[in-house]
Design an enzyme around this catalytic site. Structure first.
Site, PDB file in Angstrom:
ATOM      1  N   HIS A   1       0.841  -1.122  -0.142  1.00 32.77           N
ATOM      2  CA  HIS A   1       0.228   0.159   0.161  1.00 32.77           C
ATOM      3  C   HIS A   1       0.377   1.434  -0.035  1.00 32.77           C
ATOM      4  O   HIS A   1       1.646   1.675   0.789  1.00 32.77           O
ATOM      5  CB  HIS A   1      -1.289  -0.211   1.570  1.00 32.77           C
ATOM      6  CG  HIS A   1      -2.139   1.300   1.379  1.00 32.77           C
ATOM      7  ND1 HIS A   1      -3.074   1.203   0.311  1.00 32.77           N
ATOM      8  CD2 HIS A   1      -1.827   2.530   2.203  1.00 32.77           C
ATOM      9  CE1 HIS A   1      -3.491   2.140   0.452  1.00 32.77           C
ATOM     10  NE2 HIS A   1      -2.729   3.128   1.570  1.00 32.77           N
ATOM     11  N   SER A   2       0.435   2.472  -0.877  1.00 32.00           N
ATOM     12  CA  SER A   2       1.240   3.927  -0.884  1.00 32.00           C
ATOM     13  C   SER A   2       2.923   2.793  -1.102  1.00 32.00           C
ATOM     14  O   SER A   2       3.524   2.522  -2.399  1.00 32.00           O
ATOM     15  CB  SER A   2       0.526   4.582   0.160  1.00 32.00           C
ATOM     16  OG  SER A   2       1.470   5.554   0.077  1.00 32.00           O
ATOM     17  N   MET A   3       3.847   3.582  -0.157  1.00 33.61           N
ATOM     18  CA  MET A   3       5.072   3.333  -0.658  1.00 33.61           C
ATOM     19  C   MET A   3       5.536   1.845  -0.150  1.00 33.61           C
ATOM     20  O   MET A   3       6.451   1.638  -0.866  1.00 33.61           O
ATOM     21  CB  MET A   3       5.434   3.926   1.089  1.00 33.61           C
ATOM     22  CG  MET A   3       7.364   3.490   1.183  1.00 33.61           C
ATOM     23  SD  MET A   3       8.454   3.957   2.664  1.00 33.61           S
ATOM     24  CE  MET A   3       7.831   3.134   3.566  1.00 33.61           C
TER      25      MET A   3
END
Length: 260
Positions: free
Chosen positions: A103-105
């Site tokens: 998720h994200s990074m």
């Protein structure tokens, strides 16, 4: 998983890099789902997932250094070092197929881990699922890690409200901000090789429809990073942290990927 089959297999339940959630059946897993949190995030993000997964799936939630159980450890300095260490920690568990979710990074960390598993160990993840992140070769940095504390927190809050109330409590703010800043520094200084490497794993990209941090075209660019041509885009109502409110729906969709 394709490539070399490992002769031994064990769950990394005592490894500091993972919080392991054993299969509900108590039997050896059919597959392991390795989950990578966002910047400033922790393995706790995935605490509720194990109860929603099939009873033959083991969940491994990655624990980045410098927070929670690893609070006394130094933060990862760069993406290559972080992905190298996570890949090495996974090696004893590669006797079973693996799938990766970031998720994200965490999407970038999962992608770099997938590349290492493939190039160094002949292991191709069953699927790479990336969430709330532009493809690495399309990412445009914000420079937030160079801003003061208030601007950094404001930038994170612009994405969504998940856990952001903790920054209003001085004691927690002091505890949490160093990890947040270190993660933003790591991911904003990350540059993939050029041209970007493609994985043999199929890729699914997930996006909150109201996410102010990702435009759909940059997320669609993940399709350029799989050799298989097997790419899917899934959208959900919500902002950058849509996965909290849509946990049941998201985990159900990932389960379908694991069955494919």
């Amino acid at each position: 998983m394709t490539g070399t089959t490992r002769a031994t297999d064990r769950s990394p339940r005592d490894d500091p890099w993972f919080r392991a959630y054993p299969t509900a059946s108590g039997r050896p897993p059919r597959i392991r789902l390795v989950c990578f949190p966002h910047a400033g995030g922790t393995a706790q993000l995935f605490h509720g997932w194990s109860a929603r997964l099939p009873d033959d799936v083991e969940l491994l939630a990655v624990r980045y250094p410098g927070r929670q159980e690893r609070l006394s450890e130094a933060f990862a300095e760069d993406m290559a070092t972080l992905a190298d260490k996570i890949t090495a920690a996974l090696l004893p568990s590669l006797g079973r197929p693996v799938a990766l979710f970031g998720h994200s990074m965490g999407s970038c960390v999962a992608y770099e881990t997938a590349l290492r598993l493939e190039s160094q160990h002949s292991v191709v993840p069953r699927r790479l699922v990336v969430s709330a992140r532009s493809a690495p070769h399309r990412f445009r940095g914000t420079g937030l890690h160079q801003r003061d504390d208030d601007e950094l927190v404001a930038g994170v809050r612009r994405l969504g409200s998940l856990g952001s109330e903790a920054y209003d409590i001085p004691e927690l703010r002091e505890l949490l901000l160093p990890a947040l800043r270190a993660d933003y520094r790591l991911v904003e200084n990350y540059r993939p090789v050029s041209p970007p490497a493609r994985t043999r794993a199929p890729i699914t990209a997930c996006l909150g429809l109201q996410d102010p941090g990702c435009d759909p075209d940059s997320v669609l660019a993940w399709s350029e990073l799989t050799r298989t041509g097997d790419f899917a885009l899934r959208t959900y109502p919500g902002d950058h942290f849509y996965l909290a409110a849509r946990e049941a729906e998201l985990v159900a969709d990932i389960t379908k990927d694991l069955e494919a």
